[in-house]
Design an enzyme around this catalytic site. Sequence first.
Site, PDB file in Angstrom:
ATOM      1  N   HIS A 286       0.800  -1.224   0.000  1.00  0.00           N
ATOM      2  CA  HIS A 286       0.000   0.000   0.000  1.00  0.00           C
ATOM      3  C   HIS A 286       0.834   1.276   0.000  1.00  0.00           C
ATOM      4  O   HIS A 286       0.272   2.370  -0.016  1.00  0.00           O
ATOM      5  CB  HIS A 286      -0.918   0.008   1.232  1.00  0.00           C
ATOM      6  CG  HIS A 286      -1.807  -1.188   1.297  1.00  0.00           C
ATOM      7  ND1 HIS A 286      -2.925  -1.328   0.510  1.00  0.00           N
ATOM      8  CD2 HIS A 286      -1.723  -2.328   2.033  1.00  0.00           C
ATOM      9  CE1 HIS A 286      -3.507  -2.488   0.770  1.00  0.00           C
ATOM     10  NE2 HIS A 286      -2.792  -3.113   1.697  1.00  0.00           N
ATOM     11  N   ARG A 287       2.158   1.121   0.013  1.00  0.00           N
ATOM     12  CA  ARG A 287       2.995   2.318   0.048  1.00  0.00           C
ATOM     13  C   ARG A 287       2.789   3.169  -1.201  1.00  0.00           C
ATOM     14  O   ARG A 287       2.764   4.404  -1.141  1.00  0.00           O
ATOM     15  CB  ARG A 287       4.467   1.938   0.208  1.00  0.00           C
ATOM     16  CG  ARG A 287       5.364   3.148   0.452  1.00  0.00           C
ATOM     17  CD  ARG A 287       6.808   2.753   0.714  1.00  0.00           C
ATOM     18  NE  ARG A 287       6.982   2.282   2.081  1.00  0.00           N
ATOM     19  CZ  ARG A 287       7.440   1.089   2.404  1.00  0.00           C
ATOM     20  NH1 ARG A 287       7.745   0.215   1.467  1.00  0.00           N
ATOM     21  NH2 ARG A 287       7.593   0.736   3.665  1.00  0.00           N
ATOM     22  N   GLY A 288       2.605   2.521  -2.340  1.00  0.00           N
ATOM     23  CA  GLY A 288       2.397   3.260  -3.594  1.00  0.00           C
ATOM     24  C   GLY A 288       1.162   4.146  -3.537  1.00  0.00           C
ATOM     25  O   GLY A 288       1.187   5.304  -3.976  1.00  0.00           O
TER      26      GLY A 288
END
Length: 346
Positions: A286-288
């Site tokens: 989910h960092r993107g």
Amino acid sequence: MKTQPIYPFTAIVGQEKMKLALILNIINPTLSGVLIRGEKGTAKSTAVRALARILPAIPVVRDCPFQLPEGEADGVCRECSRIDCSRAILNSEPVDVHTRGIRVVELPVGATEDRVVGTMDLEHALKKGEKQVEPGILAAAHRGILYVDEVNLLDDHVVDVLLDSAAMGVNTIEREGVSFSHPARFTLVGTMNPEEGELRPQLLDRFGLCVHIEGIQDVEDRVAIMERRAAFDENPETFCAAWEAESRTVVERIERAIDLYPKVTIARDLLFTIAQCCLDVGVDGHRGDIIILKTAKTLAAWNGREEVEKADIDNAAELALPHRVRRQPLMEIADNVQNLRKRSMG
């Protein structure tokens, strides 16, 4: 001592995506830095050093090894016995504060973890029998730009330490029974030539933004590069003075964007657009999504708006996703996220 002239940031020809990624990280340091991938001789180092030169000056307690302003120094000073200002600050006495430009701290390729993080001052321990921290490169980089050339040639554990500190804004030194933390908020800029080897995907993902740059192919632009560089080499002071007005304009725009960023909002339906974009190109984790959100809001502030638009998300995806797209072995890092989305949906 006379300041060495540095080639002006606004005089760099082309490479707009690289310049934008650097500016966005100055506006919003929580973007976790930028990785600039490209062949040699494409103004990567020039852009980093030039950007620092035009940024506004910052107040710093004189001789503070942690680059602290007076109001931030109290907590660190309780553990720091290096200089007289520690006692002065803790006793609410006046200290010598001066202003200086934001620094670019360069990390040597052969730097050890102790040199980066900090360690115990053995000489002080032997002479006085007291434990004292010897600050590392992360202390020197606080409130500045940490520039890592050839980041792909660093030891992986050193890169891990850099990225952890860039994300958390804090560096912790744990040596010989002593645990000491100090602020380490900096803009992390890594450059690399992909021909010399890639970073591991886990490390790639930790850089907020990634841009790939190449030599300029337009003949007129290449001539402009030669002419500007020759003029700078012949008379640096005159050349820099000629670009002073444009540099000031960029600085003022950055300052306005920094003030505006906390006010920027995004409609909830655009959050679904971000999530779908990441799913379309096969981004793990989910960092993107989070980095696209922050980048889109920063782009809106840079463009003087208080609300994110769809175009901000598209532009943010081109900066935040290329190095996060799931790849097959030996596959190059993507350079056009929108084309990838079209193929995945087609």
